[in-house]
Design an enzyme around this catalytic site. Structure first.
Site, PDB file in Angstrom:
ATOM      1  N   GLU A  67       0.853  -1.189   0.000  1.00 12.69           N
ATOM      2  CA  GLU A  67       0.000   0.000   0.000  1.00 12.69           C
ATOM      3  C   GLU A  67       0.888   1.238   0.000  1.00 12.69           C
ATOM      4  O   GLU A  67       2.114   1.130  -0.016  1.00 12.69           O
ATOM      5  CB  GLU A  67      -0.956  -0.097   1.198  1.00 12.69           C
ATOM      6  CG  GLU A  67      -1.767  -1.384   1.084  1.00 12.69           C
ATOM      7  CD  GLU A  67      -2.791  -1.642   2.187  1.00 12.69           C
ATOM      8  OE1 GLU A  67      -3.118  -0.717   2.936  1.00 12.69           O
ATOM      9  OE2 GLU A  67      -3.264  -2.784   2.261  1.00 12.69           O
ATOM     10  N   ARG A 117     -12.865  -8.500  -1.180  1.00 13.06           N
ATOM     11  CA  ARG A 117     -11.705  -8.146  -0.355  1.00 13.06           C
ATOM     12  C   ARG A 117     -12.116  -8.046   1.110  1.00 13.06           C
ATOM     13  O   ARG A 117     -13.124  -7.446   1.446  1.00 13.06           O
ATOM     14  CB  ARG A 117     -11.097  -6.835  -0.853  1.00 13.06           C
ATOM     15  CG  ARG A 117     -10.803  -6.963  -2.352  1.00 13.06           C
ATOM     16  CD  ARG A 117      -9.684  -6.131  -2.822  1.00 13.06           C
ATOM     17  NE  ARG A 117      -8.467  -6.245  -2.070  1.00 13.06           N
ATOM     18  CZ  ARG A 117      -7.488  -5.349  -2.163  1.00 13.06           C
ATOM     19  NH1 ARG A 117      -7.629  -4.304  -2.950  1.00 13.06           N
ATOM     20  NH2 ARG A 117      -6.384  -5.507  -1.474  1.00 13.06           N
TER      21      ARG A 117
END
Ligand SMILES: [Zn+2]
Length: 277
Positions: free
Chosen positions: A3, A262
């Protein structure tokens, strides 16, 4: 998938090896880098930074190399004397007097004039970059309240790069928990105090993850969890990957939801739904 904080740390590491250095040698066996001999070779590296999950390397030629690793790309930094054996496909190698920085396997790579960076299709669509020092919690609060954002669910907003750039799956669960926001709640469902807390947490949780290698909880809390024998994927977070365990804040059970396939972990007590209340 890394990320924003992980990409920014990679940019820092690459920057340490390259910034202020002239690219003395290199290899660029990738079609979109065909002009590298004139635009990179012999030029100084001015800066290395990231925006969301993209890497930007700026050269004194006035050009920037944009790259996005998606799921498979990888950067390595070695002394130039080291032979890094890899079965991956080399895309670019930047050799300075000391180091060799290499990009492997990525396919989304382009050289573009630095002033035109923001026009790149991926960068042009990004929301405010949470790790950008110029972006404050107040800016993020204004953005949460803005048209086009305020009617979207927290679960959507905390993953969509066009809403807030640099967030991802673990940050999504951690930010919503830290802010006490239910994943189905939208900014328009919440009072000002909660919105302010949410904006602050978007910034503070992401910055902490950047500064402490992806640890999103207080370092003492992480240490205590580690001492209880928890694996890294668990001790570094407050709720993410802690489903079916007691919440570290209230002791209630952490639950797992899925949005678009997710996973999202949250605590129903710390994050009560406010929508319709
Ligand atoms: Zn809780």
């Amino acid at each position: 998938m890394p990320e924003g904080p992980e990409i920014r740390r990679a940019a820092d590491k690459i920057g340490k090896a390259l910034v202020g250095k002239v690219i003395e040698d290199g290899e660029w066996p990738f079609p979109s880098l065909a002009q590298a001999d004139s635009l990179i070779l012999g030029h100084e590296v001015l800066s290395v930074t990231s925006r969301a999950k993209a890497m930007l390397i700026r050269f004194s030629s006035g050009y920037t190399m944009y790259s996005h690793n998606q799921l498979y790309g990888r950067w390595t930094v070695h002394l130039k004397t080291t032979d890094p054996r890899s079965r991956r496909s080399l895309r670019a190698a930047f050799i300075t007097d000391k180091h060799a920085v290499r990009l492997w396997s990525a396919t989304d790579i382009v050289l573009l004039p630095t002033p035109e960076e923001n026009g790149h299709p991926f960068l042009a669509r990004l929301g405010p970059d949470v790790l950008d020092e110029a972006i404050t919690s107040d800016d993020l609060l204004t953005h949460l309240k803005s048209k086009g954002i305020h009617r979207k669910k927290g679960a959507t907003l905390m993953l969509d790069q066009r809403s807030f750039a640099g967030l991802g799956n673990y940050l999504r669960s951690e930010i919503l928990h830290a802010a006490g926001v239910h994943p189905d709640d939208r900014p328009c469902d919440l009072d000002d105090e909660t919105l302010e807390r949410w904006a602050n947490c978007i910034k503070s949780v992401t910055v902490q993850a950047y500064e402490h290698s992806g640890v999103t909880v207080d370092l003492d809390v992480a240490k205590a969890s580690k001492e209880r024998g928890e694996p890294r994927r668990m001790w570094r977070h407050a709720v993410f990957c802690r489903n079916d365990r007691p919440c570290l804040t209230c002791g209630d059970l952490v639950l797992r939801l899925r949005y678009g396939g997710r996973r999202l972990d949250y605590c129903p007590t710390c994050q009560p739904a406010r929508r319709g209340s």
